[in-house]
Enzyme design. Structure first.
Site, PDB file in Angstrom:
ATOM      1  CG  HIS A  72      -2.009  -0.986   1.184  1.00 35.12           C
ATOM      2  ND1 HIS A  72      -3.221  -0.808   1.810  1.00 35.12           N
ATOM      3  CD2 HIS A  72      -2.098  -2.177   0.561  1.00 35.12           C
ATOM      4  CE1 HIS A  72      -3.997  -1.851   1.581  1.00 35.12           C
ATOM      5  NE2 HIS A  72      -3.331  -2.704   0.829  1.00 35.12           N
ATOM      6  CE1 TYR A 201      -4.821   3.671   9.295  1.00 36.44           C
ATOM      7  CE2 TYR A 201      -5.353   3.646  11.632  1.00 36.44           C
ATOM      8  CZ  TYR A 201      -4.595   3.199  10.574  1.00 36.44           C
ATOM      9  OH  TYR A 201      -3.619   2.267  10.791  1.00 36.44           O
ATOM     10  N   PRO A 293      -3.203  -0.182  19.195  1.00 40.55           N
ATOM     11  CG  PRO A 293      -5.149  -1.372  18.715  1.00 40.55           C
ATOM     12  CD  PRO A 293      -4.422  -0.714  19.829  1.00 40.55           C
ATOM     13  CE  LYS A 297       4.805   2.939  13.550  1.00 42.40           C
ATOM     14  NZ  LYS A 297       4.794   2.452  12.172  1.00 42.40           N
ATOM     15  CE1 TYR A 385      -0.552   3.492  10.018  1.00 40.74           C
ATOM     16  CE2 TYR A 385       0.056   2.813   7.801  1.00 40.74           C
ATOM     17  CZ  TYR A 385      -0.756   2.688   8.910  1.00 40.74           C
ATOM     18  OH  TYR A 385      -1.774   1.762   8.925  1.00 40.74           O
TER      19      TYR A 385
HETATM   20  C1  LIG Z   1      -6.301  -6.701  17.430  1.00 32.45           C
HETATM   21  C2  LIG Z   1      -4.833  -6.412  17.302  1.00 32.45           C
HETATM   22  C3  LIG Z   1      -4.390  -5.757  16.159  1.00 32.45           C
HETATM   23  C4  LIG Z   1      -3.037  -5.493  16.015  1.00 32.45           C
HETATM   24  N1  LIG Z   1      -2.608  -4.854  14.877  1.00 32.45           N
HETATM   25  C5  LIG Z   1      -1.296  -4.630  14.692  1.00 32.45           C
HETATM   26  C6  LIG Z   1      -0.779  -4.093  13.449  1.00 32.45           C
HETATM   27  O1  LIG Z   1      -1.542  -3.830  12.501  1.00 32.45           O
HETATM   28  N2  LIG Z   1       0.544  -3.918  13.328  1.00 32.45           N
HETATM   29  C7  LIG Z   1       1.406  -4.231  14.350  1.00 32.45           C
HETATM   30  O2  LIG Z   1       2.627  -4.044  14.177  1.00 32.45           O
HETATM   31  N3  LIG Z   1       0.969  -4.753  15.539  1.00 32.45           N
HETATM   32  C8  LIG Z   1      -0.349  -4.982  15.727  1.00 32.45           C
HETATM   33  N4  LIG Z   1      -0.789  -5.589  16.889  1.00 32.45           N
HETATM   34  C9  LIG Z   1       0.168  -5.952  17.944  1.00 32.45           C
HETATM   35  C10 LIG Z   1       0.894  -7.256  17.627  1.00 32.45           C
HETATM   36  O3  LIG Z   1      -0.018  -8.298  17.344  1.00 32.45           O
HETATM   37  C11 LIG Z   1       1.812  -7.647  18.814  1.00 32.45           C
HETATM   38  O4  LIG Z   1       2.549  -6.518  19.188  1.00 32.45           O
HETATM   39  C12 LIG Z   1       2.756  -8.799  18.458  1.00 32.45           C
HETATM   40  O5  LIG Z   1       2.058 -10.026  18.447  1.00 32.45           O
HETATM   41  C13 LIG Z   1       3.920  -8.917  19.454  1.00 32.45           C
HETATM   42  O6  LIG Z   1       4.694 -10.039  19.152  1.00 32.45           O
HETATM   43  P1  LIG Z   1       5.467 -10.828  20.319  1.00 32.45           P
HETATM   44  O7  LIG Z   1       6.186 -11.933  19.635  1.00 32.45           O
HETATM   45  O8  LIG Z   1       6.234  -9.860  21.120  1.00 32.45           O
HETATM   46  O9  LIG Z   1       4.335 -11.368  21.285  1.00 32.45           O
HETATM   47  P2  LIG Z   1       3.141 -12.392  21.015  1.00 32.45           P
HETATM   48  O10 LIG Z   1       2.708 -12.346  19.595  1.00 32.45           O
HETATM   49  O11 LIG Z   1       2.143 -12.127  22.079  1.00 32.45           O
HETATM   50  O12 LIG Z   1       3.809 -13.816  21.242  1.00 32.45           O
HETATM   51  C14 LIG Z   1       4.136 -14.299  22.530  1.00 32.45           C
HETATM   52  C15 LIG Z   1       4.047 -15.816  22.528  1.00 32.45           C
HETATM   53  O13 LIG Z   1       4.491 -16.301  23.789  1.00 32.45           O
HETATM   54  C16 LIG Z   1       3.633 -17.335  24.213  1.00 32.45           C
HETATM   55  N5  LIG Z   1       3.721 -17.430  25.676  1.00 32.45           N
HETATM   56  C17 LIG Z   1       3.095 -16.675  26.615  1.00 32.45           C
HETATM   57  N6  LIG Z   1       3.455 -17.056  27.845  1.00 32.45           N
HETATM   58  C18 LIG Z   1       4.335 -18.076  27.689  1.00 32.45           C
HETATM   59  C19 LIG Z   1       5.048 -18.906  28.601  1.00 32.45           C
HETATM   60  N7  LIG Z   1       4.917 -18.754  29.917  1.00 32.45           N
HETATM   61  N8  LIG Z   1       5.868 -19.849  28.106  1.00 32.45           N
HETATM   62  C20 LIG Z   1       5.999 -20.023  26.755  1.00 32.45           C
HETATM   63  N9  LIG Z   1       5.332 -19.278  25.849  1.00 32.45           N
HETATM   64  C21 LIG Z   1       4.515 -18.316  26.307  1.00 32.45           C
HETATM   65  C22 LIG Z   1       2.271 -16.929  23.694  1.00 32.45           C
HETATM   66  O14 LIG Z   1       1.398 -18.046  23.590  1.00 32.45           O
HETATM   67  C23 LIG Z   1       2.626 -16.309  22.339  1.00 32.45           C
HETATM   68  O15 LIG Z   1       2.569 -17.265  21.288  1.00 32.45           O
HETATM   69  C24 LIG Z   1      -2.124  -5.872  17.046  1.00 32.45           C
HETATM   70  C25 LIG Z   1      -2.589  -6.521  18.200  1.00 32.45           C
HETATM   71  C26 LIG Z   1      -3.929  -6.795  18.333  1.00 32.45           C
HETATM   72  C27 LIG Z   1      -4.400  -7.518  19.564  1.00 32.45           C
END
Ligand SMILES: Cc1cc2nc3c(=O)[nH]c(=O)nc-3n(C[C@H](O)[C@H](O)[C@H](O)COP(=O)(O)OP(=O)(O)OC[C@H]3O[C@@H](n4cnc5c(N)ncnc54)[C@H](O)[C@@H]3O)c2cc1C
Length: 391
Positions: A72, A201, A293, A297, A385
């Site tokens: 995009h 948006y 969200p 980011k 962005y």
């Molecule tokens: C509705 C929504 C829309 C979003 N839109 C965007 C977007 O458009 N762009 C963007 O950049 N971000 C967006 N985000 C945010 C993004 O999804 C998160 O910031 C991202 O998933 C972070 O990645 P992570 O690997 O740090 O954590 P997570 O994806 O939360 O992964 C953590 C993992 O650790 C596991 N875990 C938890 N506890 C334990 C444990 N004790 N032992 C072992 N494993 C464990 C979990 O099961 C999970 O699989 C959005 C979030 C939501 C909820």
């Protein structure tokens, strides 16, 4: 069991870190409490910054992203019943965003790790960190009921906002910064053709709405709601009525309805823990910081963190230098705070704060009017962005 880097969590942060370390010849083991099916099916983010896309492609996991992702070059800000395009690429020297769902990124990374025989233990339980002050910290967990211990040189806490890693750090080491906002998003996944080529948006007197896409057939739409909203209060008819009202325009645009496949309410929350390190434990992604969200980011910050961490660990194993590991937290936090600022700015400009007076709302309209009519202001939005440079 022993490994160089023990990684807790198979989200984008944990899986990408494991992949980047593997490319540099460093062993890691990933531990995940959920099943492979669950992590590959959880609908979350969808907007990838240019730097995230570049890193996934450079590191060999961007093939499907390039084929199936949708690039995009602009977004629309809609208010007062009219749309205004922010030409992201034109304002940022050709940079763009790519729409590609987070769970597809997860599938690509899990596939790459398993193909390289990288160990991922799914469905582990009772994960705990021990000996964090020693030179060999350990992760204890249960797999198929059996207690196991993984000795590591380093531990990466990539276990998201509710994980165990941050909670294992002794009280008083981390400084938490937190804001809970009076806002939520009701997100729906819809089987319908695209209503718009680019994200919309929208700010309306009734609240915020966002039109986003996952594929030509599946659309992602959001509505501002109460953070404690009960999803049962939102039958499909009410959702469509509200979306039509908030996105209304006299410019000949149609919102395509379809079967609602999924509904979720997400409460908005901003959080940062400083520093992102304790001894040989490094926090990355949502384990260290959460953003609302609106700025898209969260996933991108997780990717940026592990890019820095993988580089610092590679430097340590190649030369014994600890300097880059010592700088990890500071380098990441500079980006994190800028992303917090941008996410909050977008959130406060685009949501309706019903408990505040009309003066606040008029200020938001003026801000939107300025951003969409000043090239300088639009450029500031665009460069944040599509993603600021790393470092
Ligand atoms: C509705 C929504 C829309 C979003 N839109 C965007 C977007 O458009 N762009 C963007 O950049 N971000 C967006 N985000 C945010 C993004 O999804 C998160 O910031 C991202 O998933 C972070 O990645 P992570 O690997 O740090 O954590 P997570 O994806 O939360 O992964 C953590 C993992 O650790 C596991 N875990 C938890 N506890 C334990 C444990 N004790 N032992 C072992 N494993 C464990 C979990 O099961 C999970 O699989 C959005 C979030 C939501 C909820």
């Amino acid at each position: 069991m022993r490994t160089q880097v023990g990684i807790v969590g198979a989200g984008p942060a944990g899986l990408l870190l494991s992949h980047l370390l593997h490319l540099r010849g460093i062993d890691s083991v990933v531990l995940e409490i959920r099943s492979r099916k669950e992590i590959e099916g959880t609908i979350r983010a969808g907007v990838l910054e240019q730097g995230t896309v570049d890193l996934l492609i450079e590191s060999g996991v961007g093939g499907r992203l390039q084929r199936e992702g949708s690039v995009h070059h602009g977004i629309e800000l809609r208010f007062g019943g009219r749309g205004h395009r922010i030409p992201l690429s034109e304002l940022t020297g050709g940079r763009a965003i790519t729409l590609y769902p987070q769970h597809e990124v997860i599938k690509d990374l899990v596939g790459a790790r398993l193909e390289a025989n990288g160990p991922i233990f799914f469905e582990v339980a009772d994960v705990g960190l021990v000996d964090l002050t020693s030179s060999t910290p350990k992760i204890r967990f249960r797999k198929d009921g059996e207690l196991k211990e993984l000795a590591c040189d380093f531990i990466a806490g990539c276990d998201g906002g509710q994980g165990v890693c941050r909670a294992s750090i002794p009280e008083g080491v981390l400084t938490p910064f937190e804001r809970v906002h009076p806002l939520g998003w009701l997100g729906i996944l819809v089987q319908a053709p695209r209503s718009s080529e680019e994200l919309i948006y929208a700010l309306h007197d009734r609240g915020f709405a966002l039109v986003s896409t996952r594929s030509p057939e599946i659309q992602r739409l959001y509505l501002q709601c109460d953070p404690n909203e009960d999803i049962d209060n939102w039958p499909d008819g009410r959702i469509w009525e509200e979306l039509h009202a908030r996105l209304a325009t006299d410019e000949g645009w149609t919102l395509h309805e379809g079967a609602i496949l999924d509904k979720v309410v997400v409460a908005m929350h901003s959080f940062v823990a400083e520093p992102m390190r304790y001894k040989r434990l490094f926090l990355a992604g949502d384990a260290a910081h959460i953003v609302p969200p609106t700025g898209a980011k969260g996933l991108n910050l997780a990717v940026a963190d592990v890019r820095v961490l993988a580089g610092a660990l590679a430097d340590f194993y190649a030369s014994g230098r600890t300097g880059p590991l010592d700088e990890y937290s500071e380098i990441c936090l500079r980006r994190v705070w800028k992303a917090q600022r941008f996410s909050w700015w977008m959130t406060s400009m685009l949501h309706r704060f019903h408990e505040e007076d009309r003066f606040r709302y008029q200020m938001q309209i003026a801000e939107l009017d300025y951003v969409t009519s000043s090239r300088a202001a639009a450029t500031s939005l665009a460069e944040n962005y599509v993603g600021l440079p790393i470092g």
